[in-house]
Design a protein around this motif. Structure first.
Motif, PDB file in Angstrom:
ATOM      1  N   LEU A 342      -3.684  -6.523  -0.375  1.00  0.00           N
ATOM      2  CA  LEU A 342      -3.700  -5.749   0.870  1.00  0.00           C
ATOM      3  C   LEU A 342      -2.327  -5.286   1.311  1.00  0.00           C
ATOM      4  O   LEU A 342      -2.174  -4.206   1.853  1.00  0.00           O
ATOM      5  CB  LEU A 342      -4.310  -6.588   1.990  1.00  0.00           C
ATOM      6  N   LEU A 343      -1.292  -6.138   1.095  1.00  0.00           N
ATOM      7  CA  LEU A 343       0.055  -5.724   1.489  1.00  0.00           C
ATOM      8  C   LEU A 343       0.456  -4.511   0.637  1.00  0.00           C
ATOM      9  O   LEU A 343       1.027  -3.549   1.122  1.00  0.00           O
ATOM     10  CB  LEU A 343       1.061  -6.862   1.291  1.00  0.00           C
ATOM     11  N   HIS A 344       0.081  -4.566  -0.640  1.00  0.00           N
ATOM     12  CA  HIS A 344       0.388  -3.465  -1.555  1.00  0.00           C
ATOM     13  C   HIS A 344      -0.259  -2.175  -1.047  1.00  0.00           C
ATOM     14  O   HIS A 344       0.360  -1.108  -1.040  1.00  0.00           O
ATOM     15  CB  HIS A 344      -0.133  -3.820  -2.954  1.00  0.00           C
ATOM     16  N   MET A 345      -1.514  -2.291  -0.584  1.00  0.00           N
ATOM     17  CA  MET A 345      -2.236  -1.119  -0.082  1.00  0.00           C
ATOM     18  C   MET A 345      -1.530  -0.537   1.153  1.00  0.00           C
ATOM     19  O   MET A 345      -1.360   0.679   1.287  1.00  0.00           O
ATOM     20  CB  MET A 345      -3.666  -1.539   0.273  1.00  0.00           C
ATOM     21  N   GLU A 346      -1.107  -1.439   2.044  1.00  0.00           N
ATOM     22  CA  GLU A 346      -0.444  -1.011   3.279  1.00  0.00           C
ATOM     23  C   GLU A 346       0.872  -0.295   2.941  1.00  0.00           C
ATOM     24  O   GLU A 346       1.200   0.735   3.516  1.00  0.00           O
ATOM     25  CB  GLU A 346      -0.128  -2.281   4.091  1.00  0.00           C
ATOM     26  N   ILE A 347       1.625  -0.866   1.984  1.00  0.00           N
ATOM     27  CA  ILE A 347       2.918  -0.297   1.607  1.00  0.00           C
ATOM     28  C   ILE A 347       2.718   1.088   0.969  1.00  0.00           C
ATOM     29  O   ILE A 347       3.458   2.029   1.269  1.00  0.00           O
ATOM     30  CB  ILE A 347       3.645  -1.239   0.609  1.00  0.00           C
ATOM     31  N   VAL A 348       1.680   1.227   0.124  1.00  0.00           N
ATOM     32  CA  VAL A 348       1.425   2.526  -0.515  1.00  0.00           C
ATOM     33  C   VAL A 348       1.113   3.578   0.548  1.00  0.00           C
ATOM     34  O   VAL A 348       1.631   4.699   0.511  1.00  0.00           O
ATOM     35  CB  VAL A 348       0.271   2.424  -1.544  1.00  0.00           C
ATOM     36  N   GLN A 349       0.296   3.196   1.543  1.00  0.00           N
ATOM     37  CA  GLN A 349      -0.034   4.132   2.623  1.00  0.00           C
ATOM     38  C   GLN A 349       1.217   4.563   3.375  1.00  0.00           C
ATOM     39  O   GLN A 349       1.414   5.736   3.664  1.00  0.00           O
ATOM     40  CB  GLN A 349      -0.957   3.432   3.626  1.00  0.00           C
ATOM     41  N   GLU A 350       2.056   3.569   3.715  1.00  0.00           N
ATOM     42  CA  GLU A 350       3.285   3.854   4.449  1.00  0.00           C
ATOM     43  C   GLU A 350       4.199   4.771   3.638  1.00  0.00           C
ATOM     44  O   GLU A 350       4.796   5.697   4.166  1.00  0.00           O
ATOM     45  CB  GLU A 350       4.044   2.540   4.705  1.00  0.00           C
ATOM     46  N   ARG A 351       4.302   4.476   2.316  1.00  0.00           N
ATOM     47  CA  ARG A 351       5.214   5.282   1.493  1.00  0.00           C
ATOM     48  C   ARG A 351       4.700   6.711   1.338  1.00  0.00           C
ATOM     49  O   ARG A 351       5.489   7.652   1.289  1.00  0.00           O
ATOM     50  CB  ARG A 351       5.422   4.628   0.127  1.00  0.00           C
ATOM     51  N   LEU A 352       3.361   6.883   1.256  1.00  0.00           N
ATOM     52  CA  LEU A 352       2.803   8.241   1.182  1.00  0.00           C
ATOM     53  C   LEU A 352       3.172   9.019   2.445  1.00  0.00           C
ATOM     54  O   LEU A 352       3.518  10.194   2.397  1.00  0.00           O
ATOM     55  CB  LEU A 352       1.278   8.190   1.040  1.00  0.00           C
ATOM     56  N   ASP A 353       3.106   8.322   3.568  1.00  0.00           N
ATOM     57  CA  ASP A 353       3.381   8.969   4.850  1.00  0.00           C
ATOM     58  C   ASP A 353       4.869   9.330   4.952  1.00  0.00           C
ATOM     59  O   ASP A 353       5.233  10.432   5.328  1.00  0.00           O
ATOM     60  CB  ASP A 353       2.966   8.019   5.982  1.00  0.00           C
ATOM     61  N   ARG A 354       5.763   8.360   4.601  1.00  0.00           N
ATOM     62  CA  ARG A 354       7.194   8.581   4.813  1.00  0.00           C
ATOM     63  C   ARG A 354       7.844   9.447   3.746  1.00  0.00           C
ATOM     64  O   ARG A 354       8.620  10.339   4.053  1.00  0.00           O
ATOM     65  CB  ARG A 354       7.925   7.245   4.798  1.00  0.00           C
ATOM     66  N   GLU A 355       7.549   9.144   2.475  1.00  0.00           N
ATOM     67  CA  GLU A 355       8.285   9.820   1.413  1.00  0.00           C
ATOM     68  C   GLU A 355       7.666  11.174   1.055  1.00  0.00           C
ATOM     69  O   GLU A 355       8.346  12.048   0.564  1.00  0.00           O
ATOM     70  CB  GLU A 355       8.349   8.922   0.163  1.00  0.00           C
ATOM     71  N   PHE A 356       6.340  11.324   1.279  1.00  0.00           N
ATOM     72  CA  PHE A 356       5.690  12.575   0.854  1.00  0.00           C
ATOM     73  C   PHE A 356       5.002  13.295   2.010  1.00  0.00           C
ATOM     74  O   PHE A 356       4.346  14.301   1.809  1.00  0.00           O
ATOM     75  CB  PHE A 356       4.664  12.287  -0.245  1.00  0.00           C
TER      76      PHE A 356
END
Length: 593
Positions: A342-356
């Protein structure tokens, strides 16, 4: 080659390994530390105080008049990123095992340690944070001796904050970690252990040379994909990349060869020369196995291709992310993504939002199930929408895990209650030292996916550590719970759930959605159903206008006539109107407890 040392740092989350890595870099004069955590350079890592990516960096150190090259790989400590750790371990010959002097050995430390021992790494035990008032170095030393079977004088006491013990650590690395072995004359073999995407230079791959020599301008090919490139630039990783003319056996470095498409670089692949290729690729590198699946959908339908491109770029930097396209009636086109936790999922969501800059809707996470039909065929289903008709199913099997929880004796009661509530079976419990105990459970993975880790942390006041490994599939009594809005099923909210928990979950989902869905001009019926059987219902009342306000006095039939007219209008509206489910309703379902 005999003056090269490759080593990584393994520890539980928050035992101070990134701070200690900074001290090592500062002591060897590799960098001037200006702010905290020089290696954790992602915004997210700084905010949350966790390491998400492994980072490689080269240091030079004079020891007894000789110059040594030390390649350090800092690794994450959280259970969701253990894949990153396995890749770093494959590129090293030694490991610093860091244990917090006030917390002792934790579950993640043990599992990362076993991974290092399997790869025959030389382990150097270090007790960190010895300057703290709550430190108990003697007790922690006992735990390490029991775990490793080493001598007491081999354990180094250190502090990442004050810089105590840093010289001892560097000396121990040089003395005890073996230098890389390989043959300069053999055909080139280099293991890719990481890659990043740079919008100007294309894809940059990080590698460790096992045999052979690579020079700038060489023609190389990637063994598993069979693609050929020219090595435009090679070099070593300092704080920034510093180019070199050639790299020899044992070196850790990077290669830039103008690769544009992300599918061509696979972490764990072997680089070799085109004119003199090696006979076989380097083995010992496991394929990633996602544990948790969720759908990611763009909020605007036209962003679908942008989302695909963003996911591909992110996958380069994070090889454990897997995805494939899927479609949903409620949300349109999107991707079914596999995460490690779940932490991995949260981090992927955050990175999609911030980096892309991608805004996405995420569906309820679930795990993969094996569904056996009456004819004996097996299907693997990641998505409740892919379930066949209940009448055709013979039985369903769900994945189980072996979980180990390390905690103090004060919290055994609440933790056992939590695990039993999640259908866990107690296997055994062992006392490690003093009042610390390790509890082993067999549990269904589906039960720990949603909120288990958060609840474990809160009931143990942060003192319990948790680690798990998959242990195969078992038959289970599972049903598909559907949520209907005005008789229409919302496929993004449907879940697979154990029969015993279905009624309770259905009722709570309906109540939660009633709070979150805005009122419309017509009544909305929210229902939870198993198959054709409705198990719970809530109604959101329509927003109404007082149409009889202009009637004062007169006969009651005039008022009735206006109310009937309004009723017909509402009915017509309900046929053409559709119910918008807000994004926070999808998220609220995850946090029902």
């Amino acid at each position: 080659m005999k003056n090269i040392r490759n080593f990584c740092i393994i520890a539980h989350i928050d035992h101070g390994k990134s701070t200690l890595a900074d001290r090592l870099l500062e002591f060897t004069k590799t960098i001037q530390v200006t702010k905290g955590q020089m290696l954790d350079n992602m915004d997210l890592e700084q905010e949350r105080g966790i390491t998400i990516k492994s980072h490689a960096i080269q240091m030079e150190y004079l020891y007894k008049g000789e110059k040594y090259i030390l390649n350090l790989i800092d690794t994450p400590g959280h259970v969701d990123f253990s894949y990153e750790v396995s890749r770093s371990i494959a590129a090293c010959e030694g490991a610093l095992l860091i244990v917090d002097a006030s917390q002792g050995v934790q579950a993640q430390t043990i599992s990362n340690l076993y991974m290092a021992i399997e790869h025959d790494l030389e382990i150097i035990p270090v007790i960190n944070k010895c300057d703290m008032a709550s430190a108990m170095p003697e007790e922690v030393e006992d735990e390490i001796i029991e775990l490793l079977g080493c001598k007491r004088e081999e354990i180094i006491r250190a502090s990442g904050k004050t810089g105590m013990g840093i010289e001892d650590i560097l000396a121990a690395v040089i003395e005890h970690v073996p230098h890389p072995v390989g043959d300069d004359e053999a055909p080139l073999q280099a293991l890719i252990f990481d890659s990043v995407f740079n919008s100007f230079r294309g894809i940059i791959a990080y590698f460790k040379i096992v045999n052979g020599v690579i020079r700038s301008g060489d023609k190389v090919k990637f063994f598993n994909t069979g693609k050929e490139y020219e090595a435009d630039e090679i070099g070593v990783l300092k704080m920034d990349m510093s180019p070199r003319k050639e790299l020899r056996t044992g070196d850790v470095g990077y290669i830039i060869s103008g690769i544009k498409t992300s599918k061509e670089v696979k972490v764990g692949d072997t680089i070799t020369h085109t004119n003199r290729p090696c006979a076989k690729g380097i083995s010992g590198f496991e394929e990633v196995k996602p544990m948790v699946f969720a759908g990611l959908y763009p909020i605007e339908a036209e962003d679908f291709e942008d989302l695909r491109a963003s996911l591909e770029k992110l996958q380069l930097n994070d090889a454990s992310l897997t995805f494939q396209p899927e479609s949903s009636l409620a949300l349109g086109f999107g991707f079914r993504c596999g995460f490690l936790g779940l932490l991995h999922m949260e981090i992927v969501q955050e990175r999609l939002d911030r980096e892309f800059d991608m805004n996405v809707i995420t569906t309820v996470p679930n795990v993969s199930y094996l569904i056996y039909d009456k004819h004996g065929n097996v299907n693997e289903v990641h998505n409740p929408g892919g379930m066949p008709d209940p009448t055709l199913i013979d039985h369903i099997e769900e994945p189980y895990i072996n979980a180990s929880i390390i905690t103090t004796t004060d919290y055994i009661g609440p933790i056992m209650t939590l695990c039993l509530g999640k259908r866990g079976e107690l296997v055994k419990q062992e006392y490690i030292s003093g009042n610390r105990v390790e509890i082993y459970y067999k549990m269904p993975l589906g039960e720990i996916v949603i909120d288990f880790y958060d609840r474990l942390k809160s009931i143990s006041k942060g003192y319990a550590s948790f680690d798990y490994h998959p242990s195969g599939y078992r038959p289970s009594k599972l049903v598909k719970l559907d949520i209907l809005l005005n008789g229409e099923s919302v496929d993004a909210l449907s879940t697979l759930i154990h029969f015993d928990n279905a009624y309770d979950m259905g009722r709570r989902m309906c109540e939660k959605l009633k709070e979150l869905i805005p009122r419309q001009q017509f009544d909305i019926a929210i229902q939870a159903a198993i198959g054709a059987k409705i198990i719970s219902r809530e109604t959101i009342k329509a927003v109404r206008k007082d149409v009889t306000a202009k009637c004062y006095g007169g006969d009651v039939s005039r008022k009735r006539k206006l109310l009937e007219k309004q009723k017909r209008g509402k009915k017509r509206m309900k046929q053409i109107g559709n119910v918008e489910v807000p994004q926070k309703a999808f998220l609220a379902v995850l946090k029902l407890d």
